[in-house]
Design an enzyme around this catalytic site. Sequence first.
Site, PDB file in Angstrom:
ATOM      1  N   LYS A  11       0.817  -1.219   0.000  1.00 19.88           N
ATOM      2  CA  LYS A  11       0.000   0.000   0.000  1.00 19.88           C
ATOM      3  C   LYS A  11       0.855   1.275   0.000  1.00 19.88           C
ATOM      4  O   LYS A  11       2.059   1.226   0.270  1.00 19.88           O
ATOM      5  CB  LYS A  11      -0.927  -0.038   1.216  1.00 19.88           C
ATOM      6  CG  LYS A  11      -1.912  -1.211   1.184  1.00 19.88           C
ATOM      7  CD  LYS A  11      -2.947  -1.091   2.295  1.00 19.88           C
ATOM      8  CE  LYS A  11      -3.911  -2.261   2.266  1.00 19.88           C
ATOM      9  NZ  LYS A  11      -5.013  -2.099   3.240  1.00 19.88           N
ATOM     10  N   TYR A  51     -12.460  -1.732  -3.916  1.00 18.38           N
ATOM     11  CA  TYR A  51     -12.951  -1.928  -2.544  1.00 18.38           C
ATOM     12  C   TYR A  51     -14.470  -1.798  -2.459  1.00 18.38           C
ATOM     13  O   TYR A  51     -15.000  -1.536  -1.367  1.00 18.38           O
ATOM     14  CB  TYR A  51     -12.269  -0.940  -1.598  1.00 18.38           C
ATOM     15  CG  TYR A  51     -10.866  -1.347  -1.197  1.00 18.38           C
ATOM     16  CD1 TYR A  51     -10.642  -2.461  -0.393  1.00 18.38           C
ATOM     17  CD2 TYR A  51      -9.751  -0.616  -1.602  1.00 18.38           C
ATOM     18  CE1 TYR A  51      -9.366  -2.847  -0.006  1.00 18.38           C
ATOM     19  CE2 TYR A  51      -8.465  -0.990  -1.223  1.00 18.38           C
ATOM     20  CZ  TYR A  51      -8.286  -2.110  -0.422  1.00 18.38           C
ATOM     21  OH  TYR A  51      -7.020  -2.488  -0.042  1.00 18.38           O
ATOM     22  N   ASN A 114      -1.996   0.161   6.604  1.00 19.87           N
ATOM     23  CA  ASN A 114      -1.542  -1.113   7.180  1.00 19.87           C
ATOM     24  C   ASN A 114      -0.632  -1.919   6.237  1.00 19.87           C
ATOM     25  O   ASN A 114      -0.585  -3.141   6.292  1.00 19.87           O
ATOM     26  CB  ASN A 114      -2.728  -1.934   7.696  1.00 19.87           C
ATOM     27  CG  ASN A 114      -3.648  -2.425   6.605  1.00 19.87           C
ATOM     28  OD1 ASN A 114      -3.499  -2.033   5.454  1.00 19.87           O
ATOM     29  ND2 ASN A 114      -4.591  -3.287   6.946  1.00 19.87           N
ATOM     30  N   HIS A 117      -2.150  -5.477   1.509  1.00 19.74           N
ATOM     31  CA  HIS A 117      -3.453  -6.129   1.368  1.00 19.74           C
ATOM     32  C   HIS A 117      -3.209  -7.611   1.101  1.00 19.74           C
ATOM     33  O   HIS A 117      -2.233  -7.964   0.448  1.00 19.74           O
ATOM     34  CB  HIS A 117      -4.210  -5.514   0.188  1.00 19.74           C
ATOM     35  CG  HIS A 117      -5.436  -6.291  -0.199  1.00 19.74           C
ATOM     36  ND1 HIS A 117      -6.624  -6.136   0.452  1.00 19.74           N
ATOM     37  CD2 HIS A 117      -5.623  -7.244  -1.143  1.00 19.74           C
ATOM     38  CE1 HIS A 117      -7.526  -6.968  -0.081  1.00 19.74           C
ATOM     39  NE2 HIS A 117      -6.939  -7.643  -1.058  1.00 19.74           N
ATOM     40  N   GLU A 128      -9.512 -10.149  -7.635  1.00 19.92           N
ATOM     41  CA  GLU A 128      -8.553  -9.056  -7.410  1.00 19.92           C
ATOM     42  C   GLU A 128      -7.370  -9.156  -8.380  1.00 19.92           C
ATOM     43  O   GLU A 128      -6.910  -8.140  -8.910  1.00 19.92           O
ATOM     44  CB  GLU A 128      -8.088  -9.082  -5.948  1.00 19.92           C
ATOM     45  CG  GLU A 128      -9.219  -8.714  -4.997  1.00 19.92           C
ATOM     46  CD  GLU A 128      -8.928  -8.997  -3.526  1.00 19.92           C
ATOM     47  OE1 GLU A 128      -9.817  -8.770  -2.702  1.00 19.92           O
ATOM     48  OE2 GLU A 128      -7.807  -9.459  -3.204  1.00 19.92           O
TER      49      GLU A 128
HETATM   50  P1  CMP Z   1      -7.505  -4.467   3.482  1.00 14.64           P
HETATM   51  O1  CMP Z   1      -7.148  -5.862   3.841  1.00 14.64           O
HETATM   52  O2  CMP Z   1      -6.812  -3.874   2.328  1.00 14.64           O
HETATM   53  O3  CMP Z   1      -9.094  -4.354   3.235  1.00 14.64           O
HETATM   54  C1  CMP Z   1      -9.849  -3.238   3.589  1.00 14.64           C
HETATM   55  C2  CMP Z   1      -9.083  -2.204   4.341  1.00 14.64           C
HETATM   56  O4  CMP Z   1      -9.862  -1.251   5.056  1.00 14.64           O
HETATM   57  C3  CMP Z   1      -8.262  -2.878   5.420  1.00 14.64           C
HETATM   58  O5  CMP Z   1      -7.198  -3.567   4.795  1.00 14.64           O
HETATM   59  C4  CMP Z   1      -7.872  -1.693   6.290  1.00 14.64           C
HETATM   60  O6  CMP Z   1      -6.682  -1.053   5.864  1.00 14.64           O
HETATM   61  C5  CMP Z   1      -9.018  -0.691   6.070  1.00 14.64           C
HETATM   62  N1  CMP Z   1      -9.791  -0.450   7.289  1.00 14.64           N
HETATM   63  C6  CMP Z   1      -9.922   0.733   7.908  1.00 14.64           C
HETATM   64  N2  CMP Z   1     -10.702   0.617   9.003  1.00 14.64           N
HETATM   65  C7  CMP Z   1     -11.065  -0.689   9.090  1.00 14.64           C
HETATM   66  C8  CMP Z   1     -11.861  -1.442  10.008  1.00 14.64           C
HETATM   67  N3  CMP Z   1     -12.450  -0.872  11.059  1.00 14.64           N
HETATM   68  N4  CMP Z   1     -12.019  -2.781   9.769  1.00 14.64           N
HETATM   69  C9  CMP Z   1     -11.445  -3.367   8.693  1.00 14.64           C
HETATM   70  N5  CMP Z   1     -10.689  -2.695   7.796  1.00 14.64           N
HETATM   71  C10 CMP Z   1     -10.484  -1.375   7.983  1.00 14.64           C
END
Ligand code: CMP
Length: 139
Positions: A11, A51, A114, A117, A128
């Site tokens: 990311k 998303y 974070n 993904h 995806e």
């Molecule tokens: P990702 O696995 O890329 O899929 C959705 C993303 O939403 C997740 O990683 C997080 O970076 C982001 N996100 C932000 N807030 C939340 C939350 N409360 N729960 C889950 N995903 C979140």
Amino acid sequence: MSTNRTFTMIKPDAVANGHIGAIINDITTAGFKIIALKYTKLTPEYAGEFYAVHKERPFYADLVSFMSSGPIVAAILEKDNAIEDFRKLIGATNPAEAAEGTIRQKYAKSIDANAVHGSDSDENAQIEGDFFFTAAERF
Ligand code: CMP
């Protein structure tokens, strides 16, 4: 449908912080083979589409804005038990809860930023991967 492939993105936070090389090294050291790899940037429209499953969630707008804020690295990875093993390698969605030594524990700062993904199912890995790569871009 393949049962041994997953899809990942490094990311914008991890790219901006210079962690592309370290993360790819962690991934390949863990035994994942790179099937496809791309350095690109999502438009807000494209990030919103990727998303779309989270459209109703309160974090959707921030997620789309963040994921289109800078370049990302997209990849299709192959390994036995790829979905589960990759999710173990990257750690919990919230880096504060990610196990020691996981990619998110090492390189991520927050639940939004974070670092990586990882697909949550074979079906989503297929969808995806197809979002980013043509058949001719997979090796
Ligand atoms: P990702 O696995 O890329 O899929 C959705 C993303 O939403 C997740 O990683 C997080 O970076 C982001 N996100 C932000 N807030 C939340 C939350 N409360 N729960 C889950 N995903 C979140």
